[in-house]
Design a protein around this motif. Structure first.
Motif, short mmCIF file in Angstrom:
data_model
loop_
_atom_site.label_atom_id
_atom_site.label_comp_id
_atom_site.label_asym_id
_atom_site.label_seq_id
_atom_site.Cartn_x
_atom_site.Cartn_y
_atom_site.Cartn_z
N ILE A 38 1.53 -12.25 3.20
CA ILE A 38 0.39 -11.91 4.25
C ILE A 38 0.56 -12.89 5.56
N VAL A 61 0.46 -8.47 13.76
CA VAL A 61 -0.16 -7.35 13.08
C VAL A 61 -1.35 -7.66 11.99
N MET A 62 -1.99 -6.89 12.28
CA MET A 62 -3.30 -6.90 11.29
C MET A 62 -3.43 -5.65 10.42
N SER A 63 -2.56 -4.33 11.25
CA SER A 63 -2.83 -3.26 10.38
C SER A 63 -1.41 -2.82 9.59
N THR A 64 -1.41 -2.79 8.47
CA THR A 64 -0.05 -2.37 7.93
C THR A 64 0.06 -0.79 7.78
N CYS A 119 -7.41 -1.52 2.35
CA CYS A 119 -6.27 -2.29 2.10
C CYS A 119 -5.75 -3.27 3.18
N SER A 120 -6.22 -3.04 4.53
CA SER A 120 -5.93 -4.15 5.35
C SER A 120 -7.09 -4.90 5.73
N PRO A 145 -7.29 -2.36 15.77
CA PRO A 145 -7.79 -3.69 15.29
C PRO A 145 -7.54 -4.70 16.09
N MET A 194 1.54 -11.67 9.24
CA MET A 194 0.49 -11.87 10.44
C MET A 194 1.22 -12.57 11.41
N ILE A 252 -8.30 -12.26 8.23
CA ILE A 252 -7.56 -13.46 8.86
C ILE A 252 -7.25 -13.36 10.30
N GLY A 253 -6.91 -12.13 10.71
CA GLY A 253 -6.89 -12.09 12.34
C GLY A 253 -8.16 -12.25 13.12
N CYS A 270 0.80 -1.14 -0.08
CA CYS A 270 0.07 0.14 0.15
C CYS A 270 0.85 1.20 -0.09
N VAL A 283 -7.97 -7.77 4.22
CA VAL A 283 -7.29 -9.16 4.19
C VAL A 283 -6.55 -9.78 5.73
N PRO A 284 -5.45 -8.88 6.11
CA PRO A 284 -5.19 -9.26 7.30
C PRO A 284 -6.01 -9.22 8.51
N LEU A 285 -7.03 -8.12 8.41
CA LEU A 285 -7.99 -8.18 9.37
C LEU A 285 -8.93 -9.28 9.61
#
Lengths: 84, 315
Positions: free
Chosen positions: A39, A47-50, B87-88, B56, A43, B94-95, A10, B90-92
């Motif tokens: 990804i 961390v979930m927010s990049t 943009c986040s 998050p 994770m 999955i988390g 991003c 996906v990680p969110l």
């Protein structure tokens, strides 16, 4: 010093990387910067927010691009720690 | 005071004659642009400070192993205050799944978070008044809760990409923020967001001002008024591709409402713009199989349309 930038491409991730490089060259600190875009690997740091900044194996910043002064502070603190 | 300034620009600085269409449009443009940009700056800063308490990562902990229903309500509410960008997503996602947040509860969050966002709310408040903004929050939360409940009921876990269930997360020791960090974060966020949305705001208000000044009264009443049953689904359809431009679309819609578009249609359109976006679906495709994405879009489209009809009937 080993630095990782976590983020899947991003615009803020690019910004954080550029800023980190600038701070490092201003401080004259030799360091390797690795970009982590996978990804699952991102994770695994919890961390979930990049974007996120990882020094050693510790998450220092996540979910935002910090102001430059703050980033400098973080890196100098880590530097002192690693020299002790 | 703002109005006085807008008047000064229009009539003194630009020497436009009062009562002409051009003067009307310019006055409207100056007043609304300044008002909205000021509101955005102040409120986004305050909202960001509140948000710095709801990362998050923390929200995920709060939601893990929550039951259906109560979980859906809490998730929809947390969606408002947790900072989130598509943009986040996906990680969110999955988390959330990794820490045992039920699928339906995760969806309640994923629906409410982009839909009930601060930019949309500020623009609605600034242009339509607080009643419409509150209605929008209420409607958004309802759609998020119902959508999540339905997805939870349908037991669609097998429609999630398998690798999602294999990710293992570490508990990150993440430092607490102090107040200085929060201010810095809020200021930074406000700056970035304003930089991103101001062109949309200006263009949107510009188009809105043009419609305000030039389009004949009631020119939409026939097409987008209460009496046309197709107006709501059509508004939803048009809203889907207009991604992330809540800032630009709200002023246009505001002007259209003056010209006879019904309020339920307006709200449905707004919800479609913010909640249903093509780029977000493409991003979510990385964790969801096509069938689940289709169900997700379908449920949202149907419930948003229903909300639109409801408001058109009641208000």
């Amino acid at each position: 010093m080993e630095i990782k930038i976590l983020g899947s491409g991003c615009s803020n991730c690019v910004k954080l990387e550029e800023m980190t490089r600038r701070v490092l060259s201003e401080l004259g600190v030799p360091a390797t910067i690795t970009k982590v875009t996978d990804i699952k690997e991102i994770m695994s740091y919890g961390v979930m927010s990049t974007p996120a900044l990882v020094i050693g194996n510790e998450v220092k910043v996540y979910g935002m691009v910090p102001p430059k002064a703050r980033l400098t502070e973080i890196i100098t603190t880590e530097l002192v720690k690693s020299e002790e | 005071m703002l109005q006085a300034f807008a008047n000064w620009i229009t009539y003194q600085a630009l020497h436009l004659a009062r009562g002409t269409r051009l003067a009307d449009a310019v006055n409207f443009f100056v007043y609304d642009t300044i008002k909205i940009l000021l509101l955005l700056a102040v409120i986004i800063f305050l909202v960001s400070i509140i948000r710095s308490f709801f990362s998050p990562e923390r929200t995920r902990k709060l939601l893990s192993h929550k039951k259906q229903f109560a979980g859906n309500i809490i998730a929809a509410l947390l969606g408002i205050v947790t900072p989130f960008c598509s943009c986040s997503a996906v990680p969110l996602f999955i988390g959330f799944v990794e820490s045992g947040v039920p699928l339906g509860v995760t969806f309640s969050f994923l629906i409410s978070s982009p839909m009930v966002n601060e930019v949309a709310l500020i623009m609605l408040w600034g242009l339509f008044g607080w009643k419409v903004a509150l209605l929008y929050i209420g409607a958004g939360l309802t759609v998020a809760i119902i959508g999540g409940l339905v997805i939870g009921r349908l037991k669609l876990e097998k429609e999630v990409e398998e690798y999602v269930f294999q990710v293992k997360m570490q508990e990150a020791a993440i430092a607490e923020l102090n107040w200085k960090d929060r201010y810095e974060y809020a200021y930074q966020y406000m700056k970035d967001l304003l930089k991103k949305v101001w062109p949309y705001v200006v263009v949107g208000i510009g188009v809105g001002a043009f419609i305000h000044g030039y389009a004949p009264q009631d020119f939409l009443a026939r097409y987008a008024g209460r009496s046309n049953p197709l107006a709501v689904p059509l508004a939803v359809l048009i809203g889907v591709p207009l991604y992330s431009n809540a800032a630009g679309t709200i002023p246009i819609v505001h002007a259209l409402m003056e010209k006879g578009m019904a309020i339920g249609t307006v709200l449905a359109f707004m919800m479609a713009v913010t909640a249903l976006s093509l780029p977000e679906m493409i991003i979510l495709r990385r964790v969801l199989k096509p069938k689940l994405i289709a169900i997700f879009v379908g449920i949202l489209a149907v419930s948003i349309t229903a909300v639109g009809y409801l408001f058109n009937a009641v208000l």
